[in-house]
Every structure is written in C-alpha cells, then in structure tokens.
Write a protein that holds these residues in place. Structure first.
Motif, mmCIF file in Angstrom:
data_model
loop_
_atom_site.group_PDB
_atom_site.id
_atom_site.type_symbol
_atom_site.label_atom_id
_atom_site.label_comp_id
_atom_site.label_asym_id
_atom_site.label_seq_id
_atom_site.Cartn_x
_atom_site.Cartn_y
_atom_site.Cartn_z
ATOM 1 N N UNK A 5 -1.742 0.945 3.510
ATOM 2 C CA UNK A 5 -2.115 0.885 1.793
ATOM 3 C C UNK A 5 -0.924 1.663 1.076
ATOM 4 N N UNK A 6 -0.914 1.205 -0.206
ATOM 5 C CA UNK A 6 -0.051 2.042 -0.851
ATOM 6 C C UNK A 6 -0.786 2.543 -2.009
ATOM 7 N N UNK A 7 -0.446 3.821 -2.523
ATOM 8 C CA UNK A 7 -1.192 4.457 -3.652
ATOM 9 C C UNK A 7 -0.427 4.371 -4.911
ATOM 10 N N UNK A 8 -1.146 3.566 -5.795
ATOM 11 C CA UNK A 8 -0.261 3.483 -7.018
ATOM 12 C C UNK A 8 -0.842 4.257 -8.310
ATOM 13 N N UNK A 9 0.206 4.734 -8.879
ATOM 14 C CA UNK A 9 -0.123 5.450 -10.201
ATOM 15 C C UNK A 9 -1.060 4.768 -11.189
ATOM 16 N N UNK A 10 -2.069 5.376 -11.534
ATOM 17 C CA UNK A 10 -2.857 4.737 -12.554
ATOM 18 C C UNK A 10 -2.580 4.546 -13.915
ATOM 19 N N UNK A 38 7.701 8.997 -12.164
ATOM 20 C CA UNK A 38 7.970 8.392 -13.395
ATOM 21 C C UNK A 38 7.282 9.028 -14.492
ATOM 22 N N UNK A 39 6.020 9.563 -14.221
ATOM 23 C CA UNK A 39 5.259 10.054 -15.205
ATOM 24 C C UNK A 39 5.476 11.515 -15.340
ATOM 25 N N UNK A 40 5.911 12.109 -14.272
ATOM 26 C CA UNK A 40 6.252 13.448 -14.138
ATOM 27 C C UNK A 40 5.403 14.531 -14.344
ATOM 28 N N UNK A 41 4.263 14.022 -13.727
ATOM 29 C CA UNK A 41 3.023 14.934 -13.578
ATOM 30 C C UNK A 41 2.078 14.252 -12.482
ATOM 31 N N UNK A 42 1.021 14.976 -12.136
ATOM 32 C CA UNK A 42 -0.086 14.621 -11.486
ATOM 33 C C UNK A 42 -0.884 13.683 -12.128
ATOM 34 N N UNK A 43 -1.188 12.469 -11.419
ATOM 35 C CA UNK A 43 -2.014 11.324 -12.078
ATOM 36 C C UNK A 43 -2.847 10.840 -10.971
ATOM 37 N N UNK A 44 -4.063 10.157 -11.310
ATOM 38 C CA UNK A 44 -4.888 9.698 -10.448
ATOM 39 C C UNK A 44 -3.979 8.539 -9.630
ATOM 40 N N UNK A 45 -4.143 8.423 -8.432
ATOM 41 C CA UNK A 45 -3.418 7.383 -7.699
ATOM 42 C C UNK A 45 -4.606 6.452 -6.973
ATOM 43 N N UNK A 46 -4.443 5.216 -7.211
ATOM 44 C CA UNK A 46 -5.619 4.384 -6.604
ATOM 45 C C UNK A 46 -4.898 3.713 -5.346
ATOM 46 N N UNK A 47 -5.689 3.190 -4.365
ATOM 47 C CA UNK A 47 -5.150 2.566 -3.406
ATOM 48 C C UNK A 47 -5.026 0.935 -3.658
ATOM 49 N N UNK A 48 -3.820 0.669 -3.189
ATOM 50 C CA UNK A 48 -3.780 -0.806 -3.261
ATOM 51 C C UNK A 48 -3.059 -1.496 -2.110
ATOM 52 N N UNK A 49 -3.502 -2.781 -1.574
ATOM 53 C CA UNK A 49 -3.071 -3.252 -0.627
ATOM 54 C C UNK A 49 -1.434 -3.669 -0.586
ATOM 55 N N UNK A 50 -0.791 -3.310 0.754
ATOM 56 C CA UNK A 50 0.641 -3.463 0.414
ATOM 57 C C UNK A 50 0.806 -5.338 0.849
ATOM 58 N N UNK A 51 0.136 -6.112 1.655
ATOM 59 C CA UNK A 51 0.518 -7.191 1.873
ATOM 60 C C UNK A 51 0.411 -8.179 0.512
#
Ligand SMILES: [Zn+2]
Length: 51
Positions: A5-10, A38-51
């Motif tokens: 999985x990848x974790x994508x910034x919300x 890129x946001x320069x802070x902590x943000x929620x990161x959601x899983x997303x599929x790599x494929x």
C-alpha cells in the motif's frame, strides 16, 4: 498474504509513504498521522493501493 500500500496525504493527495499490511488481520482502512513534506506538517495519511 500481504498487500502493498501507499499512504497518501489527505490534504494534498501526495503519496509519501509505502507500507504493507496483512489482509487477514487488518481489514480496516488505515489512517495514520504522518509528516507530509509538501504540506510541511503532520496530516492524516490514508492507505491507497499501488497497483
Ligand atoms: Zn500533504
């Protein structure tokens, strides 16, 4: 049975991290608080599929 999985910034939707999880034990959607460059802070990161 692991899924990659990848974790994508919300906020900016960038994929900043990669991880994997065990499909059998973790069926919930992963949301982790991670630092986004890129946001320069902590943000929620959601899983997303790599494929
Ligand atoms: Zn971001």
């Amino acid at each position: 049975m692991r899924e990659l999985l990848s974790l994508a910034c919300e906020e900016c939707k960038r994929r900043n991290y990669t991880t994997d999880k065990n499909k059998r034990t973790m069926t919930d959607k992963l949301v982790l608080s991670k630092y986004c460059n890129s946001c320069r802070k902590h943000t929620p990161h959601k899983e997303s599929k790599i494929k």
